[in-house]
Design a protein around this motif. Structure first.
Motif, PDB file in Angstrom:
ATOM      1  N   SER A  50       1.303   2.550   5.057  1.00 23.58           N
ATOM      2  CA  SER A  50       1.507   2.642   3.614  1.00 23.58           C
ATOM      3  C   SER A  50       1.147   4.028   3.072  1.00 23.58           C
ATOM      4  N   ALA A  51       0.715   4.930   3.955  1.00 23.12           N
ATOM      5  CA  ALA A  51       0.377   6.293   3.532  1.00 23.12           C
ATOM      6  C   ALA A  51       1.628   7.020   3.042  1.00 23.12           C
ATOM      7  N   GLN A  52       1.436   7.933   2.094  1.00 23.69           N
ATOM      8  CA  GLN A  52       2.560   8.653   1.511  1.00 23.69           C
ATOM      9  C   GLN A  52       3.165   9.668   2.488  1.00 23.69           C
ATOM     10  N   ASN A  53       2.329  10.270   3.312  1.00 26.67           N
ATOM     11  CA  ASN A  53       2.805  11.263   4.271  1.00 26.67           C
ATOM     12  C   ASN A  53       1.842  11.304   5.448  1.00 26.67           C
ATOM     13  N   LEU A  54       2.157  12.163   6.412  1.00 30.25           N
ATOM     14  CA  LEU A  54       1.349  12.245   7.626  1.00 30.25           C
ATOM     15  C   LEU A  54      -0.050  12.769   7.345  1.00 30.25           C
ATOM     16  N   ALA A  55      -0.162  13.674   6.387  1.00 29.70           N
ATOM     17  CA  ALA A  55      -1.487  14.208   6.052  1.00 29.70           C
ATOM     18  C   ALA A  55      -2.391  13.101   5.499  1.00 29.70           C
ATOM     19  N   ASP A  56      -1.840  12.233   4.659  1.00 28.97           N
ATOM     20  CA  ASP A  56      -2.629  11.116   4.137  1.00 28.97           C
ATOM     21  C   ASP A  56      -3.013  10.155   5.262  1.00 28.97           C
ATOM     22  N   ALA A  57      -2.103   9.949   6.209  1.00 32.45           N
ATOM     23  CA  ALA A  57      -2.407   9.068   7.344  1.00 32.45           C
ATOM     24  C   ALA A  57      -3.550   9.632   8.182  1.00 32.45           C
ATOM     25  N   ILE A  58      -3.574  10.949   8.341  1.00 33.60           N
ATOM     26  CA  ILE A  58      -4.671  11.577   9.096  1.00 33.60           C
ATOM     27  C   ILE A  58      -5.990  11.361   8.376  1.00 33.60           C
ATOM     28  N   ASN A  59      -5.998  11.537   7.076  1.00 33.49           N
ATOM     29  CA  ASN A  59      -7.230  11.354   6.301  1.00 33.49           C
ATOM     30  C   ASN A  59      -7.712   9.909   6.349  1.00 33.49           C
ATOM     31  N   GLN A  60      -6.789   8.946   6.309  1.00 28.13           N
ATOM     32  CA  GLN A  60      -7.171   7.538   6.343  1.00 28.13           C
ATOM     33  C   GLN A  60      -7.747   7.133   7.698  1.00 28.13           C
ATOM     34  N   SER A  61      -7.293   7.772   8.756  1.00 31.61           N
ATOM     35  CA  SER A  61      -7.737   7.380  10.093  1.00 31.61           C
ATOM     36  C   SER A  61      -9.075   7.983  10.489  1.00 31.61           C
ATOM     37  N   GLU A  62      -9.564   8.959   9.739  1.00 30.53           N
ATOM     38  CA  GLU A  62     -10.781   9.662  10.151  1.00 30.53           C
ATOM     39  C   GLU A  62     -11.997   8.744  10.180  1.00 30.53           C
TER      40      GLU A  62
END
Length: 244
Positions: A50-62
């Motif tokens: 559901s992340a807007q882009n890959l950068a948001d997905a990286i931040n969510q996975s940290e």
């Protein structure tokens, strides 16, 4: 000899009781472990996609927890290190896709091994508990037959009690084995299901990063503040005359 038979029979029963305690402790621990892993993975997968882009997905996975989150963290870490260490060592001679897939496979195997811990103990208890119970029953029957021989009577009243007491070990062995076998089969299926979900996520992760050429986006920098124009100096009298 009679005392030895009794000791072996009683020791077998206590051993089976110990196996029963271990079985139920493992059942509780494994149930909590697999349930927690499934819940964490589901929550992470939903938030990841559901992340807007890959950068948001990286931040969510940290800071995420769970097997699937660790798969994503491993993938992002691999691509980050590939950017920083390109052609600096033998490991980086792999293509980015091969390097990513290899690290994801290793992490999936590590997660499966973690989830499978304790299953071998359940299988061993389930397979051996009936035979251990039968082993105790044999010595219990020997003790019972010796007691019957000493009494000089083979009537049902004399035989039934000692033989029935000897068969208790077999009954306890079966009672210990059944939950262990059922729990083992259940957790094997549960781990296979979690492992299949990890494989699916890893495949989708590779496809996602392939769209960007296995290159992670750099962190966005704060825009530079435009410099204020310098204050205009007042014109001198000579400059005013020149402009007139």
């Amino acid at each position: 000899m009679s005392d030895i038979n009794t000791i072996i029979h009683d020791a077998t029963i206590w051993l089976l009781i110990g196996f029963s305690i271990i079985t139920w402790v493992l059942i509780v621990v494994k149930a909590v472990q697999t349930s927690k892993a499934s819940k964490q993975s589901k929550l992470f997968v939903d938030s990841f996609w559901s992340a807007q882009n890959l950068a948001d997905a990286i931040n969510q996975s940290e800071d995420a927890q769970g097997p699937t989150a660790r798969i994503a963290q491993t993938g992002f870490k691999t691509l980050t290190e590939a950017n920083e260490k390109t052609h600096q060592d033998l490991q980086q001679t792999w293509s980015r896709q091969d390097l990513l897939e290899r690290h994801l496979r290793k992490q999936i195997l590590a997660e499966r091994r973690q989830l499978e811990k304790g299953s071998a103990i359940l299988a061993s208890i389930g397979n051996n508990a009936p035979f251990i119970g039968l082993f105790g029953t044999v010595f219990g029957i020997i003790h019972a037959l010796q007691a019957i021989a000493k009494s000089g009577s083979a009537s049902m009243d004399v035989v039934a009690g000692p033989i029935g007491q000897a068969l208790v070990a077999t009954g306890i062995g079966i009672a210990v084995a059944v939950p262990a076998v059922l729990a083992y089969n259940y957790f094997v299926r549960k781990v296979k299901g979690i492992g299949a979900d990890l494989d699916d996520f890893a495949t989708d992760f590779v496809s996602l990063t392939q769209k960007v050429g296995f290159q992670l986006p750099t962190k966005t920098q704060s825009p530079h503040v435009a410099a204020k124009p310098a204050a205009a100096h007042p014109l001198s009298s000579q400059e005013k005359e020149a402009l007139a």
